[in-house]
Structures are given as structure tokens and as C-alpha cells.
Write an enzyme that holds these catalytic residues in place. Structure first.
Site, PDB file in Angstrom:
ATOM      1  CG  ASN A  51     107.983  64.849  97.640  1.00 15.70           C
ATOM      2  OD1 ASN A  51     108.580  65.801  98.123  1.00 15.70           O
ATOM      3  ND2 ASN A  51     108.399  63.614  97.787  1.00 15.70           N
ATOM      4  CG  HIS A  95      98.192  66.953 102.287  1.00 15.22           C
ATOM      5  ND1 HIS A  95      98.917  66.790 101.135  1.00 15.22           N
ATOM      6  CD2 HIS A  95      97.002  66.329 102.080  1.00 15.22           C
ATOM      7  CE1 HIS A  95      98.201  66.106 100.259  1.00 15.22           C
ATOM      8  NE2 HIS A  95      97.035  65.804 100.810  1.00 15.22           N
TER       9      HIS A  95
END
Length: 181
Positions: A33, A44
């Protein structure tokens, strides 16, 4: 690197981080997550100390070390990124078993729609929780999602002291070789 105040990081918990995906990727990497730094930046694996980007390069997936802000370039290499659970948190252990299971269900549907050659889940504990596979180990799995094969990789978090960047890059490299075969 941009510095965020504790309040800004806390506010990031409510932000969704967009997937970097396309149909027919060679490998779709799947994090657990978003961490708070990832949510704050929208990139990310953005936390300093996370070894995803260096390991991706060391393993031969990318010709140079990419910065998290360059994540869109992954698509040109046939690579993408998503997460098991969309909700940002400071630590993965803040996620509930229900979140993992629901995330696994949604991930399976996403993979069946996008049809990457390989789904690479970074984190064996997350894979076990999302897909109720307590015996899963690092490496290729028996499970498939349509034509998509599954590989579990070590978690690149700096907190994962069991794996070095060198040993992680070897495992990522095994996946790269399988994906290119």
C-alpha cells in the site's frame, strides 16, 4: 527531496496514488500500500531508503536508475505499478485483514482486465494475506489470474533487513529473465 511536515504527511493518508498501468504489460509490480511519502508526492516507492528503484535498475529491468518522479517511464519498458491496498498508511501493519482480502479481490480483477504477463507482488506477507496463501514463498507461484503468472518478490522497504539490495536484485533478475523468456 521535498520535505513534508508531520501534518502534511498525515493529510496524505486520504490521497489516492494513481496506478502506472497499461494493457499487456510484461510485469505489473504490486506494492503493499502507499506509504505516507508516496501519498504526499503521488510517486510510488517514494520514501528515501526504499530500495525498489535501485533494485529495479540493478536487476536489469531499467537501463538507468529512475527516480520515483519518473515512474511514468516504466510503461516504455513494459512495466507498471499498482498496490494491493489503496489506502495510505505509515506502516503496512496498520492494514486490516479485511483490507488485504478486499485488496486482493480488486487486484485480481484489475490483473484479469489488464492481462500483464506477470504480476509481481513485493512482499510475501502481503501476498499471503491478500490471497489467503499461508504457504507462499518468494519466487513464482502456482496461482494465475487468467493468463497472468504470479511471482512474489521481497519487500524493498528499508525495514526489510533480511534482504540486501544485492540479494533482492538477484530475485528481481530471476523474474526479469522469466518475463523475457
Amino acid at each position: 527531496m521535498t520535505r513534508f511536515t508531520p501534518a502534511e504527511l498525515e493529510a496524505a493518508r486520504d490521497r489516492l496514488v494513481p496506478d502506472v498501468v497499461a494493457d499487456g504489460l510484461q510485469v505489473l509490480f504490486c506494492g503493499i500500500n502507499p506509504g505516507l511519502m508516496t501519498a504526499a508526492t503521488g510517486h510510488h516507492f517514494a520514501r528515501p531508503g526504499n530500495r525498489f528503484w535501485p533494485v529495479l535498475h540493478l536487476s536489469g529491468f531499467t537501463p538507468r536508475l529512475l527516480k520515483p518522479s519518473e515512474q511514468g517511464e516504466l510503461l516504455s519498458y513494459g512495466l507498471g505499478i499498482t498496490n494491493v491496498v489503496a489506502r495510505a498508511s505509515a506502516r503496512a501493519d496498520e492494514l486490516s485483514a479485511d483490507e488485504y482480502r478486499e485488496g486482493g479481490r480488486l487486484l485480481a480483477a484489475r490483473v484479469e482486465r489488464l492481462r500483464p504477463r506477470w504480476l509481481a507482488v513485493v512482499g510475501v506477507t502481503a501476498y499471503r494475506a491478500a490471497f489467503d496463501d499461508r504457504k507462499a514463498r518468494i519466487g513464482p507461484q502456482e496461482r494465475t489470474f487468467g493468463p497472468t503468472r504470479v511471482w512474489v518478490l521481497p519487500n524493498p522497504s528499508g525495514l526489510n533487513a533480511h534482504w540486501t539490495a544485492a540479494t533482492m536484485s538477484e530475485e528481481f533478475g530471476r523474474l526479469r529473465e522469466a518475463a523475457q523468456a
